[in-house]
Design an enzyme around this catalytic site. Structure first.
Site, mmCIF file in Angstrom:
data_model
loop_
_atom_site.group_PDB
_atom_site.id
_atom_site.type_symbol
_atom_site.label_atom_id
_atom_site.label_comp_id
_atom_site.label_asym_id
_atom_site.label_seq_id
_atom_site.Cartn_x
_atom_site.Cartn_y
_atom_site.Cartn_z
ATOM 1 N N ILE A 1 -16.644 -20.791 3.497
ATOM 2 C CA ILE A 1 -16.590 -21.398 4.821
ATOM 3 C C ILE A 1 -17.034 -20.428 5.902
ATOM 4 O O ILE A 1 -17.133 -19.227 5.681
ATOM 5 C CB ILE A 1 -15.171 -21.906 5.140
ATOM 6 C CG1 ILE A 1 -14.163 -20.745 5.106
ATOM 7 C CG2 ILE A 1 -14.763 -23.025 4.199
ATOM 8 C CD1 ILE A 1 -12.777 -21.113 5.586
ATOM 9 N N ASN B 1 5.582 4.829 8.929
ATOM 10 C CA ASN B 1 6.344 3.659 9.369
ATOM 11 C C ASN B 1 6.072 2.441 8.492
ATOM 12 O O ASN B 1 6.777 1.432 8.578
ATOM 13 C CB ASN B 1 5.997 3.276 10.815
ATOM 14 C CG ASN B 1 6.855 3.992 11.836
ATOM 15 O OD1 ASN B 1 6.382 4.841 12.580
ATOM 16 N ND2 ASN B 1 8.137 3.636 11.876
ATOM 17 N N SER B 2 5.038 2.510 7.679
ATOM 18 C CA SER B 2 4.673 1.379 6.829
ATOM 19 C C SER B 2 5.859 0.865 6.029
ATOM 20 O O SER B 2 6.547 1.628 5.357
ATOM 21 C CB SER B 2 3.575 1.786 5.849
ATOM 22 O OG SER B 2 2.354 1.916 6.491
ATOM 23 N N GLY C 1 -12.341 -23.925 -3.838
ATOM 24 C CA GLY C 1 -13.694 -23.579 -4.238
ATOM 25 C C GLY C 1 -14.775 -23.804 -3.212
ATOM 26 O O GLY C 1 -15.855 -24.296 -3.552
ATOM 27 N N VAL C 2 -14.506 -23.439 -1.960
ATOM 28 C CA VAL C 2 -15.537 -23.548 -0.932
ATOM 29 C C VAL C 2 -15.687 -22.205 -0.226
ATOM 30 O O VAL C 2 -14.737 -21.436 -0.120
ATOM 31 C CB VAL C 2 -15.204 -24.633 0.118
ATOM 32 C CG1 VAL C 2 -15.242 -26.012 -0.499
ATOM 33 C CG2 VAL C 2 -13.864 -24.371 0.787
ATOM 34 N N HIS D 1 0.810 -1.213 0.000
ATOM 35 C CA HIS D 1 0.000 0.000 0.000
ATOM 36 C C HIS D 1 0.850 1.273 0.000
ATOM 37 O O HIS D 1 0.344 2.354 -0.267
ATOM 38 C CB HIS D 1 -0.983 0.008 1.177
ATOM 39 C CG HIS D 1 -0.378 0.284 2.513
ATOM 40 N ND1 HIS D 1 -0.013 -0.720 3.389
ATOM 41 C CD2 HIS D 1 -0.087 1.441 3.153
ATOM 42 C CE1 HIS D 1 0.464 -0.188 4.496
ATOM 43 N NE2 HIS D 1 0.429 1.124 4.377
ATOM 44 N N ASP E 1 0.043 -7.503 1.528
ATOM 45 C CA ASP E 1 0.582 -6.145 1.680
ATOM 46 C C ASP E 1 2.102 -6.129 1.635
ATOM 47 O O ASP E 1 2.759 -5.425 2.395
ATOM 48 C CB ASP E 1 0.077 -5.504 2.977
ATOM 49 C CG ASP E 1 0.228 -3.988 2.970
ATOM 50 O OD1 ASP E 1 0.302 -3.409 1.880
ATOM 51 O OD2 ASP E 1 0.288 -3.398 4.064
#
Length: 496
Positions: free
Chosen positions: A297, A237-238, A294-295, A137, A167
């Site tokens: 949940i 700080n990212s 492909g579920v 980001h 990220d």
């Protein structure tokens, strides 16, 4: 004054004993206990060692005319409140208090294609040949990315790849013999140990803060589990490193939990081992390849686990299976509870997508599912993520006449027609015609499809009544309910 109040003076400690001996008192509870913590750590050597490996990152965007970046600024602010990091810098007009003018400060004006400041962040050098790691980001939406070293050199960076799900981003600058960080082992990190962060909060380069690890695997529902600390981190700080007392990077500072947008005592870092796996894929192919089965949940509640005989509330409840996906081909059904993937126990529902995503597409894997009171082993071939999803059909109401109602549960059910079963891709189940009392309190409503009751799969209202007739009167009963595309367990308690 503080020392005198905490510790006795020598004259006080050496006074003679009284003539009449007082009754002996038991020793203080901590008199014999060893001192577990001695003093505070000195971070000076750590900063000298790791500091040169930390970089500041500034991003710019090109605008066509004066004031054309208003919408972009709004978008950046929304991202700030989403992430609480990487906040765009204010417009750096000359004379703005607190914003120094530097040779790298872009000039403002209305020229087409002009670069303007967009944001600031942090990063660290992965290898001596110029690879840099930061947050995705930090560089998202930027037209140009610049990396500044501690020796005041600045380089225009190429974004090798960025992965939004974790990220993590990898940059490349044209430089050699750079001071790279040492990558540590997250498995050696302990809750309570000291850690340090270096970054560029609010544009203040090489700012050092320190704290302790609060948790090692904080689950926030995202693809990775974070290292939680109380290290002071703020916008800018990212992408900076989280460093242990051995001078090793153990995480990437990524998010904070805050009501104000500034540091409030909880910061989250991406574990470095997860970040390195992503970085390796970005460097080799420019993207991250993940697995999927492909579920859809959901978590398993304690009530549901006890009512269906699973015992412990664990695993991932399958709410829906996408047609044509690996799970569908392997025989996974809505209502199954996946308890293991490739032999690894699924303690919580988010564990499953993490394990599947980390599996190379094309790999044959094993699933252990709990279905109607018993465990079953299935084999599934993992596919690549981002396969187009097929949409499940939804049932239509029918004019069929209702059978005898299950009055004790407050339910009135009818059979599904052949057309409804075909549209729903269901071979069984009954349609809820009316839900009152206990059933309504459990969350059921007209239009729901009941697929099983008390762990018994049903295909008609008659079977539904037959199963209920065998149950102990007044006993709570579990039902597997499909609503639209989703399936979920509910526990109905008669008379409550």
């Amino acid at each position: 004054m503080l020392s005198s109040s905490l510790f006795p003076h020598a004259s006080q400690a050496q006074q003679p004993a009284a003539a009449v001996m007082a009754p002996a008192l038991p020793p203080a509870a901590n008199s014999a206990a060893p001192v577990l913590v001695k003093g505070l750590p000195d971070f000076t050597e750590l900063v000298e060692k790791v500091g040169p490996s930390v970089v500041s990152i500034r991003t710019t965007q090109r605008v066509a005319e004066e004031g054309g970046d208003g919408d972009e600024a709004d978008a950046q602010m929304r991202e700030f409140f989403k992430r609480f990091f990487g906040v765009p810098m204010p417009d750096q007009r000359r004379g703005t208090p607190g914003v120094p003018n530097t040779p790298n400060t872009p000039k403002r004006g209305g020229e087409q294609g002009e670069e303007r400041p967009r944001g600031v962040g942090s990063g660290f050098i992965l290898s001596p040949d110029g690879y840099v790691m930061t947050n995705a980001h930090v560089v998202e939406g930027a037209d140009e990315v610049y990396v500044n070293l501690t020796d005041k050199r600045e380089f225009k960076a190429k974004v090798v790849g960025a992965d939004k799900r974790t990220d993590v981003a990898v940059l490349k600058i044209d430089a050699k013999q750079l001071p790279a960080v040492t990558v540590g082992e997250v498995s050696r990190v302990k809750v309570g140990e000291w850690v340090m962060a270096i970054g560029t909060p609010f544009g203040l380069e090489n700012t050092v803060t320190a704290g302790i690890v609060s948790a090692k695997a904080r689950d926030t529902g995202e693809e990775i589990r974070f290292i939680q600390t109380d290290v002071a981190v703020n916008p800018g700080n990212s992408g900076g490193p989280l460093i242990n007392m051995r001078g090793e990077v153990v995480g990437i500072n990524s998010q904070i939990l805050s009501r104000s947008g500034g540091f409030m005592g909880i910061s989250l870092s991406i574990p470095i081992d997860d970040a390195m796996k992503v970085a390796d894929q970005l460097r080799s192919g420019g993207k991250v390849v993940r697995g999927r089965i492909g579920v859809s949940i959901a978590p398993v509640s304690k009530d549901v686990a006890e009512s269906i005989g699973l015992g412990k509330a664990q695993g991932a409840l399958v709410q829906a299976v996408e047609p044509g996906t690996p799970a569908d081909k392997a025989g996974v059904e809505a209502g199954d509870i996946i308890t293991k993937f490739n032999g690894q126990t699924i303690d919580k529902a988010p564990d499953l997508p993490r394990l599947v995503a980390a599996t190379k597409p094309g790999t044959k894997s094993t699933l252990q599912v709990f279905r109607r009171g018993a465990h079953k082993e299935l084999t599934v071939t993992v596919a690549e993520m981002d396969t187009p999803k097929a949409k499940l059909g939804s049932g239509k109401e029918d004019a069929a006449q209702p059978m005898a109602s299950a009055a004790a549960l407050g339910l009135n059910v009818i059979d599904l027609t052949a057309d409804q079963k075909r549209e729903l891709r269901q071979t069984g189940g009954v349609l809820v015609n009316e839900a009152q009392g206990p059933a309504a309190r459990a969350g059921l409503r007209a239009g729901d499809i009941i697929l099983s009751v008390a762990n018994v799969q049903i295909s008609s209202a008659k079977e539904f009544e037959a199963v209920l007739a065998k149950l102990e009167k007044g006993r709570a009963v579990n039902v597997l309910v499909r609503r639209g595309e989703w399936a979920q367990y509910a526990v109905i308690r008669p008379g409550k």
